[in-house]
Design a protein around this motif. Structure first.
Motif, short mmCIF file in Angstrom:
data_model
loop_
_atom_site.label_atom_id
_atom_site.label_comp_id
_atom_site.label_asym_id
_atom_site.label_seq_id
_atom_site.Cartn_x
_atom_site.Cartn_y
_atom_site.Cartn_z
N GLU A 278 -19.15 29.97 -1.43
CA GLU A 278 -18.85 28.54 -1.36
C GLU A 278 -17.44 28.31 -1.89
O GLU A 278 -17.17 28.55 -3.05
N GLU A 279 -16.58 27.87 -1.00
CA GLU A 279 -15.19 27.58 -1.37
C GLU A 279 -14.94 26.09 -1.20
O GLU A 279 -15.15 25.53 -0.12
N ALA A 280 -14.53 25.44 -2.28
CA ALA A 280 -14.34 23.99 -2.25
C ALA A 280 -13.10 23.62 -1.44
O ALA A 280 -12.09 24.33 -1.47
N PRO A 281 -13.15 22.51 -0.71
CA PRO A 281 -11.99 22.10 0.09
C PRO A 281 -10.87 21.55 -0.78
O PRO A 281 -11.10 20.98 -1.85
N LYS A 282 -9.65 21.73 -0.30
CA LYS A 282 -8.47 21.12 -0.90
C LYS A 282 -8.12 19.89 -0.05
O LYS A 282 -7.88 20.03 1.15
N VAL A 283 -8.10 18.72 -0.66
CA VAL A 283 -7.97 17.47 0.09
C VAL A 283 -6.59 16.87 -0.14
O VAL A 283 -6.11 16.80 -1.28
N SER A 284 -5.95 16.41 0.93
CA SER A 284 -4.62 15.79 0.83
C SER A 284 -4.47 14.70 1.88
O SER A 284 -5.12 14.74 2.94
N LEU A 285 -3.62 13.71 1.57
CA LEU A 285 -3.29 12.63 2.50
C LEU A 285 -1.84 12.77 2.94
O LEU A 285 -1.01 13.37 2.24
N ASN A 286 -1.51 12.17 4.09
CA ASN A 286 -0.12 12.23 4.56
C ASN A 286 0.69 11.02 4.10
O ASN A 286 1.82 10.80 4.55
N VAL A 287 0.12 10.21 3.20
CA VAL A 287 0.82 9.06 2.63
C VAL A 287 0.72 9.14 1.11
O VAL A 287 -0.14 9.84 0.57
N GLY A 288 1.58 8.39 0.44
CA GLY A 288 1.59 8.37 -1.01
C GLY A 288 0.56 7.41 -1.58
O GLY A 288 -0.27 6.85 -0.84
N PRO A 289 0.61 7.17 -2.88
CA PRO A 289 -0.36 6.26 -3.52
C PRO A 289 -0.26 4.83 -3.00
O PRO A 289 -1.24 4.09 -3.06
N THR A 290 0.93 4.43 -2.51
CA THR A 290 1.09 3.08 -1.93
C THR A 290 1.74 3.22 -0.56
O THR A 290 2.60 4.08 -0.34
N LEU A 291 1.34 2.36 0.35
CA LEU A 291 1.88 2.35 1.70
C LEU A 291 2.29 0.92 2.03
O LEU A 291 1.47 0.00 1.96
N THR A 292 3.56 0.71 2.38
CA THR A 292 4.08 -0.61 2.70
C THR A 292 4.39 -0.69 4.19
O THR A 292 5.12 0.15 4.74
N LEU A 293 3.83 -1.70 4.85
CA LEU A 293 4.04 -1.91 6.28
C LEU A 293 4.35 -3.38 6.54
O LEU A 293 3.96 -4.26 5.78
N VAL A 294 5.07 -3.62 7.63
CA VAL A 294 5.31 -4.99 8.10
C VAL A 294 4.12 -5.43 8.93
O VAL A 294 3.51 -4.63 9.64
N LEU A 391 -2.62 -0.42 0.28
CA LEU A 391 -1.79 -0.95 1.37
C LEU A 391 -1.11 -2.25 0.96
O LEU A 391 -1.75 -3.15 0.41
N THR A 392 0.19 -2.35 1.21
CA THR A 392 0.95 -3.59 1.01
C THR A 392 1.52 -4.02 2.36
O THR A 392 2.23 -3.25 3.01
N VAL A 393 1.19 -5.25 2.78
CA VAL A 393 1.66 -5.77 4.07
C VAL A 393 2.63 -6.92 3.81
O VAL A 393 2.31 -7.86 3.08
N GLU A 394 3.83 -6.84 4.39
CA GLU A 394 4.86 -7.87 4.22
C GLU A 394 5.04 -8.66 5.51
O GLU A 394 4.86 -8.14 6.61
N GLU A 395 5.40 -9.95 5.35
CA GLU A 395 5.61 -10.81 6.51
C GLU A 395 6.89 -10.42 7.24
O GLU A 395 7.89 -10.07 6.61
N PRO A 396 6.89 -10.53 8.55
CA PRO A 396 8.10 -10.19 9.32
C PRO A 396 9.29 -11.08 8.98
O PRO A 396 10.44 -10.63 9.04
N THR A 397 9.08 -12.41 8.63
CA THR A 397 10.19 -13.33 8.34
C THR A 397 11.01 -12.82 7.18
O THR A 397 12.23 -12.98 7.14
#
Length: 431
Positions: A278-294, A391-397
């Motif tokens: 039994e080998e435990a999985p190594k888990v990773s994300l392709n984003v950091g602790p915070t993600l900012t999007l418009v 997730l942080t979402v910002e207004e386009p204006t």
């Protein structure tokens, strides 16, 4: 069933009277699997298994049966004390099974002190309900006369429903590792201990590995011939009854059922030890602790479980409001995302697996501040592995205003530069 309830009542009375010692078992309810062998209509031999309730009782010759209404196997004092292998264990933590053992009609005088010419043999198996250990071995029921005919499955000596059989423990085998879960590259010791009721017995020890129906010999030793083949067992420990097998470096090819067997004269006993990788999985994300999007933007978010074994793994994405999740009472469960896609299982060079779960995140203002969590479950893990981002979402204006101001400032700088350049050009012409 009636006998089972009688034994339970006796157990409570025994404990209530303060008679039973916490660290020493006095008796055990057992299932005695008897055999009825007969010829069918076609002349072939068939065996009918008969399950009978019995009691394994420790004591001396002349002791009364704890339950006089059932079969009692009375184990009397000998050089080999079975209770020593049960110290610190309660009777309720053990499962007991008894069976007959055939010597195929061959009679060999057992070399223990005071042994009679003939013996009837029974095997016992004691299992801890939590899988901490397993014990098996032989009970010897002495007799001055041989059984009628051959003493094998064709002519078992009948045993009455209320009969007491006086026995002694002739041989014991114990393992503290009935089931082993090992990680890749680890060192594992498969425990196998045995003992016989007389001094200096000639014995044979063998370790086999069974994989996909095929058996491979790993180690064998004959004390009579003083010969050994293979490796993994310390020779100096065999004389003390320690036949433990050591795996110095566990690989995926090490997975299987390891069989420790010991034979003394006509008695043969074996123990199965199952080793699972039994080998435990190594888990990773392709984003950091915070993600900012418009708002309206899109991002592919992936969660990878890497280098796990065996194959089965569960990956899920969940969304939750951290503020609501902190409530002690009435907090809603995280919402499982339904738009998650899974990649195919990837085979790594070391025979482990990898899997990716991903989704396309459409940025919306209502989801700003939400926490997205990837949860990975695998049989090698006691609790799932969790990786999260906010997730942080910002207004386009806001972005447009920033861009316009930046363009205006840039344009002002350019105009000023052009104006200065023209003034210098005119001054140069005048001179």
């Amino acid at each position: 069933m009636i006998m089972y309830f009688i034994l339970k009542i006796l157990s409570f009375l025994y404990l209530g009277a303060g008679v039973q010692c916490v660290h020493q078992v006095s008796w055990l309810p057992c299932q005695f699997t008897d055999e009825h062998v007969f010829k069918n209509e076609e002349g072939h031999t068939e065996t009918q298994l008969i399950h009978r309730e019995a009691l394994l009782q420790f004591g001396q010759i002349g002791d009364a049966a704890v339950n006089p209404h059932g079969i009692t196997f009375l184990i009397t004092v000998s050089k080999l004390d079975l209770r020593r292998y049960l110290e610190g264990v309660e009777a309720e933590q053990l499962e007991c099974e008894l069976r007959r053992y055939s010597t195929a009609g061959i009679h060999v005088r057992w070399p223990a002190l005071g042994a009679r010419e003939y013996n009837h043999w029974f095997t016992f198996t004691l299992k801890h309900i939590n899988g901490l250990f397993r014990i098996t071995g032989f009970l010897r029921h002495p007799s001055d006369t041989a059984a009628p005919g051959q003493q094998d499955y064709n002519s078992w000596t009948p045993i009455g429903d209320r009969e007491m059989l006086v026995t002694t423990t002739a041989m014991v085998m114990k393992t503290l590792t009935p089931s082993v879960r090992a990680s890749l590259g680890s060192k594992q010791k498969l425990h196998c201990q045995f003992a016989v009721d007389h001094h200096g017995p000639n014995f044979d020890v063998e370790w086999l590995l069974q994989q996909r129906g095929e058996r491979t010999s790993l180690f064998s030793h004959s004390s009579r011939l003083a010969q050994s083949k293979g490796s993994g067992v310390l020779h100096r420990s065999l004389a003390d009854g320690d036949a433990s097998y050591t795996l110095p470096f566990t690989k995926l090819s090490s997975e299987g059922t390891y069989i420790c067997s010991v034979s003394v004269l006509l008695l043969f006993v074996s123990m199965d030890i199952v080793l699972q990788i039994e080998e435990a999985p190594k888990v990773s994300l392709n984003v950091g602790p915070t993600l900012t999007l418009v708002e309206g933007g899109e991002q592919r978010v992936t969660c990878e479980a890497d280098s796990y074994y065996p194959l089965d793994v569960e990956i899920g994405w969940y969304m939750q409001d951290p503020a609501v999740a902190g409530q002690r009472v009435g907090a809603p469960l995280p919402e499982k995302l339904q738009n998650v896609l899974l990649s195919s299982h990837k085979h790594n060079n070391d025979k482990t697996y990898s899997l990716t779960a991903f989704f396309y995140l459409q940025a919306a203002l209502k989801h700003s501040g939400r926490e997205f969590t990837c949860r990975v479950s695998h049989k090698s893990l006691r609790v799932p592995i969790k990786k999260s981002f906010t997730l942080t979402v910002e207004e386009p204006t806001g972005w447009m205003l920033y861009i316009v101001i930046s363009l205006l400032l840039t344009l002002c700088v350019l105009l000023c530069y052009l104006h200065l350049a023209r003034r210098r050009s005119r001054q140069n012409r005048l001179y």
